[in-house]
Scaffold this motif. Structure first.
Motif, PDB file in Angstrom:
ATOM      1  N   CYS A   1     125.881 138.360  36.170  1.00 46.24           N
ATOM      2  CA  CYS A   1     124.608 138.879  35.653  1.00 46.24           C
ATOM      3  C   CYS A   1     123.520 138.624  36.683  1.00 46.24           C
ATOM      4  O   CYS A   1     123.667 137.752  37.551  1.00 46.24           O
ATOM      5  CB  CYS A   1     124.295 138.171  34.333  1.00 46.24           C
ATOM      6  SG  CYS A   1     122.634 138.431  33.695  1.00 46.24           S
TER       7      CYS A   1
ATOM      8  N   THR B   1     120.930 137.061  36.270  1.00 52.38           N
ATOM      9  CA  THR B   1     120.518 135.662  36.172  1.00 52.38           C
ATOM     10  C   THR B   1     121.277 134.797  37.165  1.00 52.38           C
ATOM     11  O   THR B   1     120.722 133.856  37.745  1.00 52.38           O
ATOM     12  CB  THR B   1     120.729 135.141  34.740  1.00 52.38           C
ATOM     13  OG1 THR B   1     119.894 135.881  33.848  1.00 52.38           O
ATOM     14  CG2 THR B   1     120.385 133.667  34.621  1.00 52.38           C
ATOM     15  N   ASP B   2     122.563 135.099  37.385  1.00 49.56           N
ATOM     16  CA  ASP B   2     123.348 134.321  38.346  1.00 49.56           C
ATOM     17  C   ASP B   2     122.771 134.447  39.756  1.00 49.56           C
ATOM     18  O   ASP B   2     122.759 133.477  40.521  1.00 49.56           O
ATOM     19  CB  ASP B   2     124.807 134.787  38.325  1.00 49.56           C
ATOM     20  CG  ASP B   2     125.449 134.594  36.961  1.00 49.56           C
ATOM     21  OD1 ASP B   2     125.273 133.518  36.371  1.00 49.56           O
ATOM     22  OD2 ASP B   2     126.107 135.529  36.478  1.00 49.56           O
TER      23      ASP B   2
ATOM     24  N   HIS C   1     119.589 135.021  40.396  1.00 50.76           N
ATOM     25  CA  HIS C   1     118.350 134.242  40.390  1.00 50.76           C
ATOM     26  C   HIS C   1     118.650 132.748  40.582  1.00 50.76           C
ATOM     27  O   HIS C   1     117.922 132.048  41.297  1.00 50.76           O
ATOM     28  CB  HIS C   1     117.591 134.461  39.088  1.00 50.76           C
ATOM     29  CG  HIS C   1     116.872 135.762  39.026  1.00 50.76           C
ATOM     30  ND1 HIS C   1     115.643 135.970  39.606  1.00 50.76           N
ATOM     31  CD2 HIS C   1     117.212 136.959  38.474  1.00 50.76           C
ATOM     32  CE1 HIS C   1     115.248 137.214  39.405  1.00 50.76           C
ATOM     33  NE2 HIS C   1     116.187 137.839  38.711  1.00 50.76           N
ATOM     34  N   ILE C   2     119.709 132.255  39.943  1.00 52.12           N
ATOM     35  CA  ILE C   2     120.097 130.849  40.124  1.00 52.12           C
ATOM     36  C   ILE C   2     120.469 130.604  41.581  1.00 52.12           C
ATOM     37  O   ILE C   2     120.079 129.593  42.179  1.00 52.12           O
ATOM     38  CB  ILE C   2     121.268 130.489  39.190  1.00 52.12           C
ATOM     39  CG1 ILE C   2     120.819 130.562  37.723  1.00 52.12           C
ATOM     40  CG2 ILE C   2     121.802 129.087  39.505  1.00 52.12           C
ATOM     41  CD1 ILE C   2     121.953 130.430  36.725  1.00 52.12           C
TER      42      ILE C   2
ATOM     43  N   PHE D   1     115.322 129.722  37.866  1.00 52.75           N
ATOM     44  CA  PHE D   1     115.891 129.563  36.521  1.00 52.75           C
ATOM     45  C   PHE D   1     116.539 128.199  36.302  1.00 52.75           C
ATOM     46  O   PHE D   1     116.131 127.462  35.424  1.00 52.75           O
ATOM     47  CB  PHE D   1     116.907 130.663  36.185  1.00 52.75           C
ATOM     48  CG  PHE D   1     116.327 132.034  36.034  1.00 52.75           C
ATOM     49  CD1 PHE D   1     114.992 132.281  36.289  1.00 52.75           C
ATOM     50  CD2 PHE D   1     117.118 133.100  35.657  1.00 52.75           C
ATOM     51  CE1 PHE D   1     114.446 133.534  36.174  1.00 52.75           C
ATOM     52  CE2 PHE D   1     116.588 134.373  35.528  1.00 52.75           C
ATOM     53  CZ  PHE D   1     115.250 134.592  35.781  1.00 52.75           C
TER      54      PHE D   1
ATOM     55  N   HIS E   1     127.201 132.649  31.963  1.00 51.95           N
ATOM     56  CA  HIS E   1     126.744 132.581  30.574  1.00 51.95           C
ATOM     57  C   HIS E   1     127.289 133.737  29.749  1.00 51.95           C
ATOM     58  O   HIS E   1     126.994 133.831  28.557  1.00 51.95           O
ATOM     59  CB  HIS E   1     125.212 132.562  30.512  1.00 51.95           C
ATOM     60  CG  HIS E   1     124.563 133.754  31.135  1.00 51.95           C
ATOM     61  ND1 HIS E   1     124.370 133.858  32.491  1.00 51.95           N
ATOM     62  CD2 HIS E   1     124.090 134.908  30.592  1.00 51.95           C
ATOM     63  CE1 HIS E   1     123.798 135.012  32.759  1.00 51.95           C
ATOM     64  NE2 HIS E   1     123.623 135.674  31.632  1.00 51.95           N
TER      65      HIS E   1
ATOM     66  N   VAL F   1     123.441 128.033  32.771  1.00 53.40           N
ATOM     67  CA  VAL F   1     122.133 128.032  33.437  1.00 53.40           C
ATOM     68  C   VAL F   1     121.646 126.599  33.609  1.00 53.40           C
ATOM     69  O   VAL F   1     121.252 126.196  34.700  1.00 53.40           O
ATOM     70  CB  VAL F   1     121.097 128.859  32.655  1.00 53.40           C
ATOM     71  CG1 VAL F   1     119.741 128.853  33.373  1.00 53.40           C
ATOM     72  CG2 VAL F   1     121.591 130.288  32.472  1.00 53.40           C
TER      73      VAL F   1
ATOM     74  N   CYS G   1     121.840 140.810  24.204  1.00 55.71           N
ATOM     75  CA  CYS G   1     120.502 140.914  24.802  1.00 55.71           C
ATOM     76  C   CYS G   1     119.933 142.309  24.562  1.00 55.71           C
ATOM     77  O   CYS G   1     118.732 142.459  24.295  1.00 55.71           O
ATOM     78  CB  CYS G   1     120.568 140.627  26.296  1.00 55.71           C
ATOM     79  SG  CYS G   1     121.054 138.934  26.712  1.00 55.71           S
TER      80      CYS G   1
ATOM     81  N   VAL H   1     115.187 141.688  34.438  1.00 55.23           N
ATOM     82  CA  VAL H   1     114.694 140.381  34.895  1.00 55.23           C
ATOM     83  C   VAL H   1     114.110 140.532  36.300  1.00 55.23           C
ATOM     84  O   VAL H   1     114.839 140.792  37.257  1.00 55.23           O
ATOM     85  CB  VAL H   1     115.814 139.332  34.896  1.00 55.23           C
ATOM     86  CG1 VAL H   1     115.269 137.972  35.324  1.00 55.23           C
ATOM     87  CG2 VAL H   1     116.458 139.232  33.510  1.00 55.23           C
TER      88      VAL H   1
ATOM     89  N   ALA I   1     116.438 137.501  26.605  1.00 52.61           N
ATOM     90  CA  ALA I   1     117.710 136.897  26.210  1.00 52.61           C
ATOM     91  C   ALA I   1     118.125 137.263  24.787  1.00 52.61           C
ATOM     92  O   ALA I   1     117.979 138.402  24.357  1.00 52.61           O
ATOM     93  CB  ALA I   1     117.656 135.375  26.425  1.00 52.61           C
TER      94      ALA I   1
END
Length: 329
Positions: A37, A39-40, A42-43, A48, A58, A110, A147, A252, A278
């Motif tokens: 995702c 988000t991964d 961004h990490i 995050f 996640h 996360v 989501c 995001v 989320a």
């Protein structure tokens, strides 16, 4: 066990980590598949996650391999999809029903070790059993779908709306599928990636293009959804909202992303600008929708990559190649 680990900013490896041990109300899930995702990414970029290293992931599903001493709701051998959300249930936002805005917000993959591993730990309350006809390795799609369901909760979209979606990656395509089922009069999709637009056409989009200028709706769209997080797309989308319409920031964006708005137009045309973050009271409904065939996993999952190649899978995802990429332990 083997797990992917984001060790530091820009560095992901696959290595050995300790096997998880369940607490009294926790279960150990043998992961069947874990989706990648934004988000991964961004990490990986240092956003995050409060601290590194972290086992990401996640979006995952699998088979219960162990249960804590006080777990009665599931048993070893049950197949489950896992809601990664971890709330405190004590802060003002949790107490007023806005758990996804929890002041102590946390999430599996996360802030705690996630599903990009052979085994993952989860509270039993976060596990939703899968019906027999749902393939476990496909059910990693339930989390991103939840989501999207949350996004439509925010939109409260009315029947007969004309919808414009920016981005035909996994999340944009999920918003497309839900728009069709919430009574949209039309659903148009914008993307600069021709391969992704072809998937949108396959799913029955009303119209698709690389730019909204190519589409014929001079009065704008009742609902505009950004599923990219890209500043240029967001800026363009804000100008495409019809009078009394709604713009949803669903993608995001980077922390530093900035766009401009026209306050007088927002006032004069009664435009709503809102966001969706989320999962909130949507995971179980997403699991039911998934079980009822709202998504075709063969369309949505483009790549199933061994866990050992997680760093390469991240690179492919960052390059925008494919749709949903899942890693398989």
């Amino acid at each position: 066990m083997k797990a992917a680990v984001i060790e530091s900013v820009g560095r992901a490896v696959v290595t050995e980590v300790p096997d998880p041990t369940p607490g009294p109300r926790e279960v150990v899930v043998e992961v069947a598949a874990c989706g990648l995702c934004g988000t991964d990414l961004h990490i990986l970029q240092g956003e995050f996650a409060p601290k590194l290293p972290i086992v990401p992931g996640h979006e995952f599903a699998g088979e219960v391999a162990g249960v804590g001493s006080q777990v009665t709701e599931v048993a070893v051998g049950d197949r489950v999809a896992v809601d990664p959300s971890l709330y405190c249930y004590e802060c003002r936002y949790c107490r007023t029903g806005h758990n996804n805005l929890c002041e102590r917000w946390a999430a599996i993959g996360v802030t705690t070790a996630g599903g990009a591993a052979q085994y993952a730990l989860a509270p039993v309350a976060n596990c939703v059993k899968l019906p027999e006809h749902v393939r476990t390795e496909d059910a990693a799609l339930v989390e991103p779908l939840s989501c999207a369901v949350r996004g439509y909760d925010v939109l409260q979209s009315r029947l007969g709306a004309h919808v414009l979606i920016y981005g035909s990656g996994t999340m944009g395509l999920m918003m497309l599928e839900l728009a069709k089922r919430t009574g949209a009069a039309s659903v148009d999709v914008i993307d600069v990636n021709p391969a992704r637009l072809e998937t949108a056409r396959q799913l029955g989009v009303s119209a698709s293009a690389a730019s909204a200028d190519e589409l014929d709706r001079p009065q704008g769209w009742d609902v505009v959804v950004d599923a990219t997080g890209n500043a240029a797309a967001i800026q363009d989308g804000l100008g495409r909202v019809a009078k009394a319409g709604t713009f949803l920031q669903f993608g995001v964006a980077d922390y530093a992303t900035r766009v401009t708005i026209d306050p007088y137009r927002i006032y004069n045309q009664e435009i709503t600008i809102t966001g969706s973050m989320a999962v909130l009271h949507s995971f179980e409904r997403a699991a039911e929708l998934f079980a009822n065939g709202v998504l075709d996993p063969q369309v949505f999952i483009s790549d199933r990559i061994p866990l050992a190649r997680y760093p390469q899978a991240l690179e492919q995802f960052a390059a925008g190649v494919g749709r949903k990429i899942v890693v398989v332990p």
